[in-house]
Write an enzyme that holds these catalytic residues in place. Structure first.
Site: not given
Length: 360
Positions: A175, A318
């Site tokens: 994300e 991430e």
């Protein structure tokens, strides 16, 4: 095409217990003392249950990086400005972020989805599925409508469905969204007994004063919105984020397709909690990659009954922890596929336990 979150949840089945039993039996005839590979053996058995294959392999795997902005950034809860979200999306697409580097090492593709970035982005590799230009400020009212939350969940599911068609069989959650640790903490506190004091962390590295402010913002968001703890989609809509919703859909769809889904850090685990509350069986398809340095992550994993494989003091997100865990997943698979049995290697196996030894 999946038309509703309820339909998606209904597609998730229990793991294949016969495959799990067969995997355990195979592990016990390999040239090692029973259980001596510890968590690798438990992982191998879980992967068998998820896929229905005693010796699975995952040659095609994808990190799904969901990107969105958060209106709560107006409250000054992050050390970084909201403009970083679209800038980092372009960095992902250029292959320059940490998750890109680690994914290349692990042989995984990185798919970046604009599900709610507060900017117009264009790139040939971007999956553009924007629901809205960021959420509203949850400290003043609902972050989004229930319809928007459900739409974002289904977008995540659609991304997985398309990836499965092209051969992807393992997913990693990732994300990007400045402010998303605030939304994640609010989700955790709304759905569990963990108070904002326990769920809110430093995120991008805020100081003590801003941390106290961030806790107060989450407390205010929960008080104003009164999310229903028995209704995970209500919680998501009122205090969540679009990328968290998208990841919830990724997790549910991976489970529906009998694919393992590797859960990254705190934000991904908040999405995992939502998925588990929507469809409890989905937890059987989740693999926790690591416990992050973010406040509340360890407690959240306990809530999900997930055992993290790595303890690296990471807090980047991430999908970075998720791709690191791929090396352990590959190790478990190769043990199952390549290690000799006592019979094939001509090695004497352990003697059966006697009555005195086993207590009977």
């Amino acid at each position: 095409m999946i038309r509703s979150v309820k339909e998606l949840a209904g597609l998730i089945q229990a793991p294949n217990t016969a495959a799990m039993v067969a995997a355990g039996q195979h592990l016990d005839i390999l040239t090692k003392p029973p259980g001596s590979l510890g968590k690798l053996e438990a992982l191998a058995v879980r992967l068998a249950g998820i896929t229905g294959e005693v010796k699975p392999s995952f040659t095609e795997r994808a990190v799904i990086v969901m990107a969105a902005d958060h209106g709560v950034c107006e409250e000054g809860i992050s050390a970084f400005p909201a403009e970083v979200t679209p800038q980092m999306v372009l960095n992902f697409l250029a292959g320059g972020a940490a998750v890109n580097v680690l994914a290349r090492q692990a042989g995984a593709e990185v798919n970046c989805v604009d599900i709610g970035v507060n900017s117009d982005l264009s790139h040939p590799d971007l999956i553009s599925r924007k629901v809205r230009y960021g959420t509203a400020n949850m400290a003043q009212g609902p972050a989004m409508s229930r319809e928007e939350a459900e739409k974002a969940i289904l977008i995540g599911a659609e991304v997985v469905e398309k990836a499965v068609v092209r051969g992807v069989s393992l997913f990693i959650t990732g994300e990007m969204g400045i402010g998303n640790t605030t939304a994640s903490a609010a989700i955790v506190s709304a759905l569990t007994d963990i108070s904002p004091l326990g769920s809110v962390g430093r995120g991008t590295g805020i100081n003590d004063e801003r941390l106290r402010h961030k806790i107060a913002v989450v407390e205010r968001a929960l008080k104003i919105n009164e999310p229903d703890p028995t209704d995970p989609i209500d919680v998501l809509a009122k205090v969540g984020g679009l990328e968290i919703a998208g990841l919830t859909g990724v997790i549910l769809a991976a489970a529906a397709n009998h694919c393992p889904v590797v859960i990254d850090g705190f934000i991904s685990s908040a999405a995992a909690l939502l998925a588990q509350r929507i469809a409890p069986e989905s937890a059987n398809y989740m693999i926790s990659s690591h416990v992050s340095h973010e406040q509340g992550h360890a407690s959240l994993l306990q809530e999900l009954d997930l055992q993290p494989m790595l303890h690296m003091d990471m807090r980047l997100g991430e999908g970075t922890g998720g791709v690191l865990a791929l090396h352990l997943i590959d190790a478990a698979c190769r043990i199952m596929a390549e290690m000799a049995t006592f019979e094939s290697a001509g090695v004497s196996s352990a003697e059966p336990a006697t009555a005195d030894e086993d207590g009977q």
